[in-house]
Design a protein around this motif. Structure first.
Motif, PDB file in Angstrom:
ATOM      1  N   MET A   1       0.830  -1.206   0.000  1.00 17.89           N
ATOM      2  CA  MET A   1       0.000   0.000   0.000  1.00 17.89           C
ATOM      3  C   MET A   1       0.863   1.254   0.000  1.00 17.89           C
ATOM      4  O   MET A   1       1.835   1.355   0.746  1.00 17.89           O
ATOM      5  N   VAL A   2       0.446   2.221  -0.827  1.00 19.19           N
ATOM      6  CA  VAL A   2       1.095   3.522  -0.930  1.00 19.19           C
ATOM      7  C   VAL A   2       0.134   4.586  -0.410  1.00 19.19           C
ATOM      8  O   VAL A   2      -1.069   4.538  -0.686  1.00 19.19           O
ATOM      9  N   VAL A   3       0.656   5.554   0.338  1.00 19.08           N
ATOM     10  CA  VAL A   3      -0.137   6.685   0.826  1.00 19.08           C
ATOM     11  C   VAL A   3       0.446   7.972   0.266  1.00 19.08           C
ATOM     12  O   VAL A   3       1.664   8.180   0.318  1.00 19.08           O
ATOM     13  N   ASP A   4      -0.421   8.816  -0.286  1.00 22.75           N
ATOM     14  CA  ASP A   4      -0.014  10.124  -0.777  1.00 22.75           C
ATOM     15  C   ASP A   4      -0.783  11.190   0.001  1.00 22.75           C
ATOM     16  O   ASP A   4      -1.979  11.386  -0.223  1.00 22.75           O
ATOM     17  N   PRO A   5      -0.123  11.899   0.930  1.00 18.23           N
ATOM     18  CA  PRO A   5      -0.837  12.887   1.746  1.00 18.23           C
ATOM     19  C   PRO A   5      -1.120  14.201   1.040  1.00 18.23           C
ATOM     20  O   PRO A   5      -1.828  15.053   1.577  1.00 18.23           O
ATOM     21  N   PHE A   6      -0.564  14.388  -0.180  1.00 14.71           N
ATOM     22  CA  PHE A   6      -0.803  15.592  -0.979  1.00 14.71           C
ATOM     23  C   PHE A   6      -1.115  15.137  -2.402  1.00 14.71           C
ATOM     24  O   PHE A   6      -0.317  15.317  -3.323  1.00 14.71           O
ATOM     25  N   ALA A   7      -2.276  14.552  -2.578  1.00 15.59           N
ATOM     26  CA  ALA A   7      -2.565  13.770  -3.778  1.00 15.59           C
ATOM     27  C   ALA A   7      -2.639  14.584  -5.062  1.00 15.59           C
ATOM     28  O   ALA A   7      -2.390  14.053  -6.144  1.00 15.59           O
ATOM     29  N   GLY A   8      -3.000  15.868  -4.989  1.00 16.48           N
ATOM     30  CA  GLY A   8      -3.011  16.705  -6.182  1.00 16.48           C
ATOM     31  C   GLY A   8      -3.810  16.115  -7.315  1.00 16.48           C
ATOM     32  O   GLY A   8      -5.012  15.874  -7.219  1.00 16.48           O
TER      33      GLY A   8
END
Length: 250
Positions: A203-210
């Motif tokens: 799993m990958v998390v992007d906290p600033f997904a844009g």
């Protein structure tokens, strides 16, 4: 608990402040891919989210973070103060520049740093292979002759499979001609970063997904992904992108 703004099963997108939403989700991921505002312009959205390296640290023990040298020098204490250790840096060389200052060298690169917590040996880190465009460098097997008292040396050879380890300078076209976010990163670049630090099926998390490019890259490589975007117009555009994007590897 926050409800997903868009839910594609293995890929979910939330709207809001990642510093609040991510701890509330209580997830444990394999990798964070962060592209925070660098706080280097007067644009309204370009504001550094204070202390975010601390507030997202429990989500994963491995993190890629985009930035500039100025950003990392000014904000580095927030990473180290949160227990992140720097493992390496990679340079993304764009095909065109993003700066307009006439009194400095034309800026055609961004820095990507990899951070981790805990023991390095416990983390997934596998350098991806990329196509080699040069000549075939297969070396035939040779047996070196040695004096009898030194024993026998095994035969050595090498077969060129047409690939090489990805290098620390990656020249990849930027996404400006089709970008839906002013700082959008190309999927090809994100693909390499994700393959390096997140195991297949992880799993990958992007906290600033844009624009959702990290979420798309994760899905295309067979990873799960959670993205959080503070600005709803970008989240809406990212949701449309993800709804139209092809499914990834099984």
């Amino acid at each position: 608990m926050a409800e997903p703004y868009w839910n594609g099963g293995d890929v979910q997108l939330y709207v809001g402040d990642s510093r609040e939403i991510l701890p509330d989700l209580g997830i444990t991921a394999d990798l964070i891919v962060a592209d925070p505002p660098y706080a280097e312009t007067s644009l309204t959205w370009d504001r550094w989210p204070g202390n975010w390296p601390l507030l997202v640290r429990e989500a994963a023990r491995s993190m890629w973070c985009f930035g500039s040298m100025r950003m990392f020098l000014e904000r580095g204490h927030e990473f180290t103060g949160a227990g992140w250790k720097l493992s390496q840096d990679v340079i993304w060389e764009k095909h065109n520049g993003s700066g307009f200052a006439a009194d400095r060298f034309k800026r055609v690169h961004e820095t990507v740093t990899h951070w981790y917590r805990g023991d390095w040996r416990d983390l997934h880190h596998e350098v991806p292979r990329v196509p080699h465009l040069g000549p075939d460098e297969t070396r035939p097997t040779k047996r070196r002759s040695q004096p009898a008292h030194t024993g026998t040396v095994a035969a050595r050879g090498w077969s060129d499979d047409g690939t090489r380890m990805a290098r620390t300078v990656l020249r990849i076209r930027s996404a400006h001609h089709r970008a839906i976010h002013p700082t959008e990163k190309p999927v090809e670049l994100l693909d390499l970063l994700i393959r390096y630090a997140c195991p297949p099926g992880g799993m990958v998390v992007d906290p600033f997904a844009g624009s959702g490019s990290t979420l798309e890259a994760a899905r295309l490589t067979g990873r799960k992904a959670i993205g959080i975007e503070a600005h709803e117009p970008y989240a809406e555009a990212a949701a449309r992108r993800l709804a139209q994007a092809p499914l990834g590897a099984s």
